[in-house]
Write a protein that holds these residues in place. Structure first.
Motif, mmCIF file in Angstrom:
data_model
loop_
_atom_site.group_PDB
_atom_site.id
_atom_site.type_symbol
_atom_site.label_atom_id
_atom_site.label_comp_id
_atom_site.label_asym_id
_atom_site.label_seq_id
_atom_site.Cartn_x
_atom_site.Cartn_y
_atom_site.Cartn_z
ATOM 1 N N HIS A 159 -64.859 -1.800 -32.255
ATOM 2 C CA HIS A 159 -65.202 -2.133 -30.870
ATOM 3 C C HIS A 159 -65.068 -0.931 -29.944
ATOM 4 N N SER A 370 -56.261 -3.010 -14.259
ATOM 5 C CA SER A 370 -54.833 -3.321 -14.302
ATOM 6 C C SER A 370 -54.114 -2.458 -15.328
ATOM 7 N N SER A 371 -54.711 -1.313 -15.693
ATOM 8 C CA SER A 371 -53.998 -0.456 -16.633
ATOM 9 C C SER A 371 -52.867 0.259 -15.912
ATOM 10 N N LEU A 372 -51.912 0.716 -16.675
ATOM 11 C CA LEU A 372 -50.738 1.349 -16.096
ATOM 12 C C LEU A 372 -51.121 2.604 -15.320
ATOM 13 N N MET A 375 -52.360 1.866 -11.950
ATOM 14 C CA MET A 375 -51.292 1.419 -11.058
ATOM 15 C C MET A 375 -50.515 2.602 -10.530
ATOM 16 N N ILE B 2 -48.196 -2.688 -21.471
ATOM 17 C CA ILE B 2 -46.921 -2.872 -20.779
ATOM 18 C C ILE B 2 -47.133 -3.722 -19.538
ATOM 19 N N VAL B 3 -48.263 -3.456 -18.862
ATOM 20 C CA VAL B 3 -48.553 -4.221 -17.656
ATOM 21 C C VAL B 3 -48.700 -5.693 -17.998
ATOM 22 N N LYS B 7 -46.517 -8.665 -16.554
ATOM 23 C CA LYS B 7 -47.132 -9.804 -15.864
ATOM 24 C C LYS B 7 -46.656 -11.122 -16.443
ATOM 25 N N LEU B 14 -41.161 -17.052 -12.953
ATOM 26 C CA LEU B 14 -41.635 -17.938 -11.895
ATOM 27 C C LEU B 14 -41.599 -19.393 -12.371
ATOM 28 N N ILE B 15 -42.055 -19.607 -13.595
ATOM 29 C CA ILE B 15 -42.067 -20.967 -14.127
ATOM 30 C C ILE B 15 -40.644 -21.501 -14.239
ATOM 31 N N VAL B 290 -40.972 -21.376 -22.901
ATOM 32 C CA VAL B 290 -41.661 -20.332 -22.154
ATOM 33 C C VAL B 290 -41.547 -19.000 -22.892
ATOM 34 N N GLN B 293 -43.886 -18.845 -25.759
ATOM 35 C CA GLN B 293 -45.246 -18.598 -25.263
ATOM 36 C C GLN B 293 -45.434 -17.098 -25.014
ATOM 37 N N ARG B 308 -55.941 -4.937 -27.983
ATOM 38 C CA ARG B 308 -54.923 -3.909 -27.818
ATOM 39 C C ARG B 308 -55.499 -2.636 -27.195
ATOM 40 N N PHE C 137 -51.399 -22.659 -13.122
ATOM 41 C CA PHE C 137 -49.953 -22.490 -12.980
ATOM 42 C C PHE C 137 -49.252 -23.840 -13.047
ATOM 43 N N ASN C 140 -49.219 -24.935 -16.502
ATOM 44 C CA ASN C 140 -48.262 -24.195 -17.324
ATOM 45 C C ASN C 140 -46.846 -24.701 -17.137
ATOM 46 N N ILE C 141 -46.537 -25.101 -15.919
ATOM 47 C CA ILE C 141 -45.188 -25.621 -15.677
ATOM 48 C C ILE C 141 -44.944 -26.840 -16.552
ATOM 49 N N SER C 144 -44.655 -26.193 -20.235
ATOM 50 C CA SER C 144 -43.464 -25.507 -20.721
ATOM 51 C C SER C 144 -42.354 -26.499 -21.067
#
Ligand SMILES: Nc1ncnc2c1ncn2[C@@H]1O[C@H](COP(=O)(O)OP(=O)(O)OP(=O)(O)O)[C@@H](O)[C@H]1O
Ligand code: SF4
Ligand code: SF4
Ligand SMILES: [Mg+2]
Lengths: 695, 310, 298
Positions: A159, A370-372, A375, B2-3, B7, B14-15, B290, B293, B308, C137, C140-141, C144
């Motif tokens: 790819h 959104s790559s590092l 940022m 990593i981002v 995230k 948050l959940i 969570v 997941q 990747r 969201f 998802n809550i 979970s």
């Protein structure tokens, strides 16, 4: 065929019958198929979708899947029947003596293995070589298929490289152990024209360089002419004509072959005075082929009693010609000289006032990165520059074509017009109304009705859950054309008449229709609201060749009669030349050149148009063409090159100025515009890309 | 990459936060009810009020919530009403037992279902495929406590081979592990097997497998090198997500066999109205869900070069 | 090709009656023996549930003689075809009435979960952007929470009743349905017929409900079938844990809970409800399998 026995053919198919076995019963996919491939020969197999081309190729590989089987006949490779070989023997032949190149390069490569590893497997398992040697050979082969930086490619995943590069990798893989026979199943269908031209060039060179015999499968007659010595034309599972390419192209004997040539837009055809002649009807499904000649119901020379006999028609050699066979009982008696079928010709409608005007239109899509890296650098938003400074005028009854390769911004342009996307800048004026910032929901019904669209893919153009009639009726209601149910019904019937479909189709569901029929319904739907502009986004590119001509003819005929403005979006220059009055050539979101059809096809050319024209394969032996193969890859619209957008691939690049400055738009008095740093006078001197031989 | 991980981590926190808030409002918004649960149904209103003010319940709701979250972060969930010991002590002990059960289960289930799934998917439609497929629909159709009923009936009541309860009162015993693990494996392996089979079958019909075969590679290499890697990506995520499912199964099995684990603790607490234990257990369960997941998302990206490197 | 057929006003195709379509669907099941078996099992239980009030059954809650064996004679001269339980209640009657109860609540709960889940899913999938973020969201809550644990919390807060089961199933299933529908919609919304609807200015709700949802029905029917099975399991599990539909009305899960400790000397009172439950769920799973197989064929 006595003269072929002197040398052993590389491959010989003798009376091969192949069937698939499904729940619905046996489907004979290939019937009584014969083929001889001599060493070094390249054979083209041409035919429409479903005629059994791929089945032949897979049968040669002796790989028929779970439900397919060669029922009878022999497939001899170097004189030995592949059917009788053991698994081990087959394995030692596959990939080393016979190898194959597939239609979709991306799907044919393992997504989770590096390309290097996939390549070195071939020598490792077929020859006794060390890994280092195998690696060395793979690198050399990658270089031989003209891939830049073989080391990097070896270490990439599929790819990570472009479609054209992937196909070169697949070709390299197929050639690694110097096969005696190479099968190519539509190797360029998934690629852009200019990329295709490169691959075709490569294939031609390879067959010369390695002396490999080839079977080249394609639905495109032009490609066969460019690459092959001999051709076999297939129709509904049978070979109907085979012979040397020159013979078949110049003196075809089978009515189907004749029909096929009459339905492709060769140079010289023209929608008004020399229209295409479509083959009537549609391809039969394997389950309901007619008795006798499968082409019978579509053939103008059909003769009851002779063409519909039980037991089928045999392939017979053409007297006094070498290795030219035809499957038709009447081929000797047909008098082609007096056969003058006519297509839908008509008077060019008078071009009227301006209907649609686009001024300095720009459309950028935001892309969140959104790559590092992004940022850290704080550059989170990037723009995809899908359309840059588009200027265009379309008049009443005029057909304006927009051509370009994938990703050049054709479809974005259509979306902005339709109000599905908002223009970033500029104006779109339809009948005096500025629309660029009015989304479709905010437009008045009458305005929406004025601008309608025909879509590309016949399989998704209609909603499978609703009947055809109700889908057309909905449009009529929605646009307030009629509100009385009887009148709506009446109008639906008229529209079905308009697209030449029987009225009872209104009750059918889309899955009961063939591709061409669906596309006709799509056209009826677009014309239901009496539009003044219809945008057709590749309306025929997904259809079979013989059906394409009928749909194109229908579309231009309706447009001519209703004086509609047609914006015809396409990547296919042959079709574009045939249908359009004016042409706009796009590349990476820019308009590179625009002018009348004559102006585009004659010098002065924009260097990109020139390359594009030379890349189009033409199925006419009397046309001589210059070959221009573009280097490099199509740049991404996220990161367009500086200066001239075509700068990275342009064969005529004049120097640093191309890399730094956006070229000026040079315009002639007639409105022919070219965006290039080379002066018009100089471009004028460029030789014609193709010339039609008088002889 | 990593981002993406960051995230996901944020989303995960948050959940957890939202869940903790819902839980707290559900169980502790009504102070009087809390006091009623603690002091018993026959306590007087005065008694309840004194208890409330002594235990800091006079603070506004949000302050109490933050204090509770603070406590929970330090592992302090209060005292169990039923057992009168700190909830955390109870929890650690029970979680350890459940962990052992889950570990043994995974050690048996994963190799079993992957092998069966790959075997079935390798030749779609073969008799082996049919047998494995039908067998796995059958077993996944029978809920845990029904399997448990049949197994108990046979092995305990009829043949007297195994103990009917697994409370491990006299120390750890392998014999008492057999039935609970068997029940879990029987119910769950079918699902993973079917997923693996579907994934493998899809890979086997893909064009790159055709390419590999037509390259003339030995069948073994086609399977081991070309098919497996791609076919196991989907089951991996399923197995990790299985943790979430497993928790439901564990609850039932532990109650059935009186296994002193986390699930039976939760059910007891629910029946008793032991709100502090319920809160703690649910937070732990949600954390596990969570987190699995999270692992599955990250793992999926790592295993899939197409994601990747883009 | 161009011959035209005169057709009078009947453009809207006549819809076949529901009955006819049901039998057509059943005929289709012939193509999949597995699905056929499933359909028959379900048909059996549905018939039992519907006929329960008309069958000559003992009152499921009437206390007669305990621990009667299969086929034992009843005091009033009748027969305990499947024996009685530890309290002396007729097991056959309890199983059949239990079937009615579990089927009614499971169907109702699944239906509610579907309505909620489908609306969430189409909204998230079609609108995208913020609507998607928020709906996903929330989903998802709830995703979970392990299923049973979510049910336990809800029962612990609301108390045990049929309605609680509906709420619990909705909270647990709707997010899953939402995910499936969202995925289907994301795929379907790139189809040209959706663009066609957009380019004629249809409203988003028209597109979602008329153009999108009908095309997602194939996979959804299969899923609904599986989900009915899960819901039956969930209801029974809650009953088994003592958190389900309140006694004394017959509930398969509760029957098991009560019978297992006594299984040593009254095996049938434990095996029979277990077999009933297993067969019903197997029916749903087999039917779902059959439907999937058929839908994949063409
Ligand atoms: N596995 C299969 N099972 C049943 N029928 C099949 C199978 N594969 C192909 N067919 C049928 O056999 C016929 C020939 O198919 P084949 O793929 O060889 O055509 P083709 O000429 O390569 O078409 P295309 O141009 O679309 O690639 C078609 O009618 C097709 O529907
Ligand atoms: S055999 Fe008859 S029907 Fe067939 S192509 Fe020849 S003339 Fe036409
Ligand atoms: S401006 Fe330069 S790079 Fe661009 S097309 Fe003209 S010559 Fe080529
Ligand atoms: Mg093909």
């Amino acid at each position: 065929m006595s003269n072929t026995t002197a040398v052993t053919p590389v491959l010989e198919c003798k009376n091969v019958n192949i069937s698939y076995y499904t729940r619905a019963g046996e489907i004979p996919a290939v019937i009584d198929f014969n083929l001889t491939v001599l060493p070094g020969e390249s054979i083209g197999i041409v035919g429409e979708s479903g005629c059994g081309k791929s089945t032949v190729a897979l049968a040669i590989m002796n790989y028929m899947g779970k439900n397919g089987r060669v029922k009878s006949g022999q497939i001899l490779f170097n004189g030995r029947d592949l059917q009788t070989m053991s698994e081990d023997e087959l394995r030692s032949i596959r990939g080393s003596q016979i190898s194959m190149v597939y239609q979709e390069p991306m799907a044919s490569l393992n997504p989770s293995m590096k390309i290097g590893e996939q390549l070195i497997e071939v020598p490792l398992y077929h020859e006794n070589v060390t890994e280092a040697e195998a690696r060395q050979r793979s690198m050399e082969m990658l270089a031989a298929v003209r891939l830049p930086d073989p080391q990097r490619i070896m270490d990439s995943y599929p790819h990570q490289i472009s479609g054209g590069q992937q196909q070169r990798v697949v070709i390299a893989m197929a050639l690694l152990s110097k096969p005696a026979l190479l099968l190519l199943d539509e190797p360029t269908t998934a690629l852009d024209v200019t990329v295709e031209a490169g691959i075709v060039q490569l294939i031609k060179d390879i067959s010369k360089q390695f002396g490999t015999s080839m079977i080249y499968i394609s639905h495109n007659l032009g490609l066969i002419l460019e690459t092959c010595d001999r051709i076999t034309v297939m129709y509904s599972g049978e070979a109907v004509e085979s012979g040397a390419v020159q013979t078949v192209f110049n003196e075809m004997r089978h009515p189907y072959t004749r029909g096929l040539f009459a339905s492709i837009p060769l140079p010289g055809t023209n929608k008004n005075s020399r229209p295409l002649v479509p083959i009537r009807g549609q391809l039969p499904l394997p389950q309901n082929r007619p008795q006798g000649c499968y082409f019978g119901p579509r053939c103008d020379f059909f003769q009851a009693g002779r063409c519909d006999t039980q037991g089928g028609i045999n392939m017979r050699p053409v007297p006094d010609e070498q290795r030219h066979d035809v499957r038709c009982v009447r081929f000797e008696e047909i008098d082609w000289a007096s056969y003058r079928p006519t297509g839908l010709s008509g008077e060019q409608a008078e071009i009227g006032k301006t209907v649609l005007e686009v001024k300095h239109m720009k459309k950028y899509y935001e892309l969140k990165d959104s790559s590092l890296m992004a940022m850290i650098k704080g550059k989170k938003v990037q723009y995809v520059k899908a359309n840059e400074d588009i200027n265009l005028i379309a008049r009443e009854a005029e057909t304006v074509a927009i051509v370009g390769e994938s990703g050049c911004g054709k479809s974005t342009f259509a979306k902005v017009l339709m109000g599905l996307e908002e223009a970033t800048e500029g104006e779109v004026i339809l009948n005096g109304l500025e629309l660029s910032h009015t989304p479709v929901q905010a437009r008045k019904a009458q305005t929406v009705a004025l601008l309608q669209m025909v879509f590309q893919n016949p399989f998704d153009t209609l909603n499978p859950s609703h009947t055809v009639g109700s889908q057309i009726a909905r449009v009529i209601k929605k646009f307030d054309i009629e509100s009385d149910p009887d009148k709506i019904n009446q109008r639906v019937m008229e529209l079905l008449d308009l697209v030449k479909l029987p009225r009872d189709f209104a009750l059918r569901r889309p899955r009961q229709l063939s591709g061409g029929q669906k596309q006709r319904i799509g056209i009826a739907r677009a014309f239901a609201g009496r539009p003044s502009v219809v945008v057709a986004d590749e309306p025929v590119s997904a259809l079979d060749v013989s059906v394409q001509a009928a749909v194109t003819g229908l579309l231009t005929d309706i447009q001519r009669n209703l004086k509609t403005t047609l914006l015809f979006i396409s990547h296919d220059l042959s079709v574009v030349r045939y249908v359009s009055d004016r042409i706009v050539v796009m590349y990476l979101g820019h308009i590179m050149e625009q002018g009348t059809t004559d102006e585009i096809f004659n010098p002065p050319y924009h260097p990109y148009t020139e390359a594009l024209l030379s890349a189009v394969p033409i199925a006419d032996t009397s046309v001589k063409k210059r070959h221009i193969v573009l280097e490099g890859e199509l740049p991404s619209p996220v990161n367009p090159p500086s200066g001239c957008p075509f700068q990275t691939r342009c064969p005529r690049k004049i120097g640093a100025i191309c890399e730094t400055q956006l070229p000026p738009l040079q315009q002639t008095a007639t409105g022919h515009a070219i965006m290039c740093h080379i002066p018009l006078a100089e471009l004028q001197l460029i030789e014609q890309v193709f010339q039609v031989d008088a002889a | 990459m990593i981002v993406l991980a960051a995230k996901r981590l944020v989303a995960m926190l948050l959940i957890m936060l939202v869940v903790s808030f819902i839980l707290f409002s559900l169980f502790e918004a009504d102070k009087m009810a809390v006091a009623g649960k603690v002091l018993g149904p026959y306590s007087s209103v005065e008694q309840r009020e004194t208890w409330l003010s002594q235990n800091g319940y006079d603070e506004p709701f949000f302050t109490r919530y933050t204090q509770w979250v603070g406590g929970a972060l330090h592992g302090d969930f209060g005292n169990s009403l039923q057992y009168k010991v700190p909830v955390s002590e109870l929890l650690v002990d029970r979680l350890k037992n459940t962990g052992i059960l889950a570990l043994v289960f995974f050690l048996i289930m994963i190799p079993l279902s992957l092998t069966l799934g790959v075997l079935a998917g390798m030749k779609e439609g073969s008799w082996l495929d049919r047998i494995i497929s039908i067998f796995s629909v059958l077993t996944t159709s029978i809920p845990e406590f029904v399997t448990a009923t049949f197994l108990t009936g046979l092995f305990v009541y009829t043949w007297h081979l195994l103990p009917g309860t697994s409370s491990m009162t006299s120390g750890f015993s392998w014999k008492e592990m057999i039935l609970p693990v068997a029940v879990l494996v029987i119910y769950d392996f079918g699902y993973v097997t079917r997923m693996t089979r579907a994934s493998m079958a899809e890979v086997m019909t893909s064009q790159y497998i055709r390419t590999a075969i037509l390259k003339g590679l030995p069948y073994k290499r086609v399977i081991m090198r070309h098919a497996l890697r791609n076919a196991l990506i989907a089951p991996f995520t399923v197995i990790v997500l299985q943790l979430n499912w497993l928790l439901s199964g564990l609850v039932v099995v532990e109650v059935f066999f009186a296994y002193k684990g986390f699930g039976s603790l939760l059910v007891d607490a629910a029946l008793f109205g032991d709100i502090y234990v319920i809160e703690a257990c649910v937070m732990v369960a949600v954390f596990i869900a969570v987190f699995s997941q999270f692992i599955s998302d990250i793992g999926y990206t790592l295993l899939n070069p197409r994601i990747r490197f883009s | 090709m161009t011959e035209t057929i005169k057709l009078d006003k009947e453009i809207p195709a006549k819809r076949e009656s529901g009955f006819k379509r049901f039998f057509k669907a059943l005929a289709l099941m012939r193509e999949s023996p597995v699905g056929m078996i499933g359909a028959l099992i379900i048909l059996f239980w549905v018939t039992m549930a519907v006929l329960a009030p008309f069958l000559p059954l003992y009152d499921p809650n009437a206390i007669m003689s305990p621990f009667q064996k299969i086929g034992a004679a009843a005091p009033d001269g009748g027969t305990f075809w499947l024996g009685t339980d530890h309290k002396g209640r007729d097991i056959l009657s309890r199983i059949i009435w239990g079937a009615q109860k579990v089927l009614i609540w499971a169907t109702f709960a699944t239906f509610v979960a579907y309505v909620v889940g489908m609306l969430m899913g189409v909204l998230a999938g079609y609108k995208g952007g913020w609507a998607d973020e928020i709906v996903s969201f929330v989903a998802n809550i709830f995703l979970s929470f392990p299923f049973i644990i979510l049910c336990i919390i809800i029962v612990a807060t609301l108390g045990a009743s049929g309605w609680t089961v509906v709420v619990a199933v909705t909270f647990a299933s709707a997010p899953q349905i939402m995910r499936i529908v969202r995925g289907l919609v994301l795929d379907l919304k790139t189809r040209d017929y959706i663009f066609a609807a957009q380019t004629r200015g249809e409203s988003p709700w028209y597109i979602m409900l008329v153009e999108l949802l009908p095309n997602a029905r194939g996979p959804l029917i299969v899923d609904a079938c599986l989900r009915l099975g899960y819901t039956v399991v969930a209801i029974a599990t809650l009953g088994f844990l003592g958190l389900g539909l309140p006694p004394p009305d017959p509930d398969w899960g509760l029957m098991l809970k009560e019978a297992v400790p006594l299984g040593a000397f009254a095996g049938h009172s434990m095996y029979l409800p277990a077999a009933a439950l297993a067969s019903l769920i197997l029916g749903f799973n087999l039917l779902a399998d059959g439907l999937r197989e058929i839908s994949l064929r063409d």
